[in-house]
Scaffold this motif. Sequence first.
Motif, PDB file in Angstrom:
ATOM      1  N   HIS A  22       0.830  -1.202   0.000  1.00 34.19           N
ATOM      2  CA  HIS A  22       0.000   0.000   0.000  1.00 34.19           C
ATOM      3  C   HIS A  22       0.871   1.261   0.000  1.00 34.19           C
ATOM      4  N   ARG A  23       1.941   1.253   0.773  1.00 31.49           N
ATOM      5  CA  ARG A  23       2.843   2.414   0.807  1.00 31.49           C
ATOM      6  C   ARG A  23       3.433   2.698  -0.570  1.00 31.49           C
ATOM      7  N   ILE A  24       3.778   1.644  -1.292  1.00 32.45           N
ATOM      8  CA  ILE A  24       4.331   1.811  -2.645  1.00 32.45           C
ATOM      9  C   ILE A  24       3.287   2.447  -3.559  1.00 32.45           C
ATOM     10  N   TYR A  25       2.070   1.896  -3.543  1.00 36.63           N
ATOM     11  CA  TYR A  25       0.992   2.455  -4.371  1.00 36.63           C
ATOM     12  C   TYR A  25       0.738   3.918  -4.015  1.00 36.63           C
ATOM     13  N   ALA A  26       0.559   4.204  -2.735  1.00 37.39           N
ATOM     14  CA  ALA A  26       0.231   5.572  -2.296  1.00 37.39           C
ATOM     15  C   ALA A  26       1.365   6.532  -2.624  1.00 37.39           C
ATOM     16  N   GLY A  27       2.591   6.093  -2.456  1.00 39.68           N
ATOM     17  CA  GLY A  27       3.741   6.942  -2.764  1.00 39.68           C
ATOM     18  C   GLY A  27       3.824   7.286  -4.242  1.00 39.68           C
ATOM     19  N   ARG A  28       3.585   6.305  -5.089  1.00 40.21           N
ATOM     20  CA  ARG A  28       3.632   6.556  -6.540  1.00 40.21           C
ATOM     21  C   ARG A  28       2.515   7.488  -6.979  1.00 40.21           C
ATOM     22  N   LEU A  29       1.320   7.265  -6.440  1.00 36.46           N
ATOM     23  CA  LEU A  29       0.189   8.126  -6.799  1.00 36.46           C
ATOM     24  C   LEU A  29       0.493   9.568  -6.410  1.00 36.46           C
ATOM     25  N   ARG A  30       0.922   9.784  -5.187  1.00 39.69           N
ATOM     26  CA  ARG A  30       1.216  11.142  -4.731  1.00 39.69           C
ATOM     27  C   ARG A  30       2.372  11.769  -5.510  1.00 39.69           C
ATOM     28  N   SER A  31       3.380  10.977  -5.814  1.00 42.76           N
ATOM     29  CA  SER A  31       4.523  11.485  -6.584  1.00 42.76           C
ATOM     30  C   SER A  31       4.085  11.927  -7.979  1.00 42.76           C
ATOM     31  N   ASN A  32       3.279  11.113  -8.639  1.00 41.23           N
ATOM     32  CA  ASN A  32       2.782  11.481  -9.974  1.00 41.23           C
ATOM     33  C   ASN A  32       1.939  12.752  -9.910  1.00 41.23           C
ATOM     34  N   LEU A  33       1.083  12.835  -8.898  1.00 41.34           N
ATOM     35  CA  LEU A  33       0.244  14.031  -8.751  1.00 41.34           C
ATOM     36  C   LEU A  33       1.095  15.264  -8.460  1.00 41.34           C
ATOM     37  N   ARG A  34       2.071  15.150  -7.568  1.00 41.40           N
ATOM     38  CA  ARG A  34       2.955  16.292  -7.258  1.00 41.40           C
ATOM     39  C   ARG A  34       3.677  16.777  -8.504  1.00 41.40           C
ATOM     40  N   HIS A  35       4.173  15.838  -9.298  1.00 39.30           N
ATOM     41  CA  HIS A  35       4.906  16.195 -10.517  1.00 39.30           C
ATOM     42  C   HIS A  35       4.008  16.986 -11.476  1.00 39.30           C
ATOM     43  N   ALA A  36       2.762  16.563 -11.608  1.00 39.95           N
ATOM     44  CA  ALA A  36       1.834  17.259 -12.500  1.00 39.95           C
ATOM     45  C   ALA A  36       1.407  18.600 -11.917  1.00 39.95           C
ATOM     46  N   LEU A  37       1.271  18.685 -10.610  1.00 43.30           N
ATOM     47  CA  LEU A  37       0.760  19.892  -9.967  1.00 43.30           C
ATOM     48  C   LEU A  37       1.818  20.979  -9.743  1.00 43.30           C
ATOM     49  N   ARG A  38       3.076  20.586  -9.601  1.00 44.89           N
ATOM     50  CA  ARG A  38       4.122  21.564  -9.269  1.00 44.89           C
ATOM     51  C   ARG A  38       4.172  22.747 -10.232  1.00 44.89           C
ATOM     52  N   PRO A  39       4.109  22.533 -11.556  1.00 49.89           N
ATOM     53  CA  PRO A  39       4.124  23.700 -12.452  1.00 49.89           C
ATOM     54  C   PRO A  39       2.875  24.579 -12.327  1.00 49.89           C
ATOM     55  N   LEU A  40       1.815  24.026 -11.775  1.00 50.09           N
ATOM     56  CA  LEU A  40       0.551  24.763 -11.670  1.00 50.09           C
ATOM     57  C   LEU A  40       0.387  25.499 -10.344  1.00 50.09           C
ATOM     58  N   VAL A  41       0.890  24.901  -9.239  1.00 50.85           N
ATOM     59  CA  VAL A  41       0.672  25.511  -7.920  1.00 50.85           C
ATOM     60  C   VAL A  41       1.940  25.621  -7.077  1.00 50.85           C
ATOM     61  N   GLY A  42       3.078  25.312  -7.648  1.00 49.41           N
ATOM     62  CA  GLY A  42       4.347  25.469  -6.938  1.00 49.41           C
ATOM     63  C   GLY A  42       4.427  24.700  -5.637  1.00 49.41           C
ATOM     64  N   ASP A  43       4.722  25.415  -4.551  1.00 45.86           N
ATOM     65  CA  ASP A  43       4.933  24.784  -3.247  1.00 45.86           C
ATOM     66  C   ASP A  43       3.684  24.123  -2.671  1.00 45.86           C
ATOM     67  N   LEU A  44       2.541  24.429  -3.207  1.00 47.42           N
ATOM     68  CA  LEU A  44       1.301  23.826  -2.715  1.00 47.42           C
ATOM     69  C   LEU A  44       1.029  22.460  -3.354  1.00 47.42           C
ATOM     70  N   ALA A  45       1.911  22.032  -4.253  1.00 47.40           N
ATOM     71  CA  ALA A  45       1.701  20.778  -4.980  1.00 47.40           C
ATOM     72  C   ALA A  45       1.566  19.580  -4.046  1.00 47.40           C
ATOM     73  N   SER A  46       2.391  19.514  -3.029  1.00 44.33           N
ATOM     74  CA  SER A  46       2.353  18.367  -2.126  1.00 44.33           C
ATOM     75  C   SER A  46       1.015  18.273  -1.394  1.00 44.33           C
ATOM     76  N   ASP A  47       0.547  19.392  -0.875  1.00 46.14           N
ATOM     77  CA  ASP A  47      -0.734  19.402  -0.165  1.00 46.14           C
ATOM     78  C   ASP A  47      -1.886  19.029  -1.095  1.00 46.14           C
ATOM     79  N   LEU A  48      -1.918  19.614  -2.284  1.00 48.01           N
ATOM     80  CA  LEU A  48      -2.996  19.316  -3.224  1.00 48.01           C
ATOM     81  C   LEU A  48      -2.902  17.882  -3.745  1.00 48.01           C
ATOM     82  N   ALA A  49      -1.695  17.370  -3.902  1.00 50.90           N
ATOM     83  CA  ALA A  49      -1.524  15.974  -4.319  1.00 50.90           C
ATOM     84  C   ALA A  49      -2.080  15.032  -3.254  1.00 50.90           C
TER      85      ALA A  49
END
Length: 194
Positions: A124-151
């Motif tokens: 589960h940790r592997i799945y959750a980590g990959r999902l959040r990482s993919n979301l952060r990568h997509a969100l970072r150019p859009l919301v900068g430092d808030l990417a982690s929280d929104l992911a």
Amino acid sequence: MPKLGMEPIRRAALIDATIAEIGAAGSLDVTVSQIAKRAGMSSGLAHHYFGGKDDILLAAMRRIMADYAREVLGRLAAARTPEDRLAAIVVGSFAPSNFRADAVSAWLNFYVLALSSDDARRLHRIYAGRLRSNLRHALRPLVGDLASDLANRTAELIDGVYLNQGLSAAEPNSTAAAATVMASLKVALEAQAR
């Protein structure tokens, strides 16, 4: 051409039977005997290939997660913009090949298993980590430092839609599920743009 041996065929049949049995029962309250019977083999053969019930359940979840990853990665390969990447992750998360009643039931029961099984918790940790990482990568150019929280919020919403579906008697609707998450993302992104 080399001949495919019986072991991979039987393992695949047991994994398919496990997903179907969990889906039919709606819980992990299934036996190796039930799984083996559905797969058309003896419980002794099931134990031979997987050892025990938890091993079969983990193999089923690895298959579901591999299907999930294939759907998301296939869509990400075609994505050109951060918005496309977000849509690829969300739509891939609810692809009809994975967002179906038996697989949703398996996901929910996997979460329960992760509470008591170190192997399931690690998976589960592997799945959750990959999902959040993919979301952060997509969100970072859009919301900068808030990417982690929104992911994190988006990943929790995806899991929440699965949970809601698991509690529903209705057939899973991939389009509606993805639209729910995308609408939430749109609101969050518009709020950040102000």
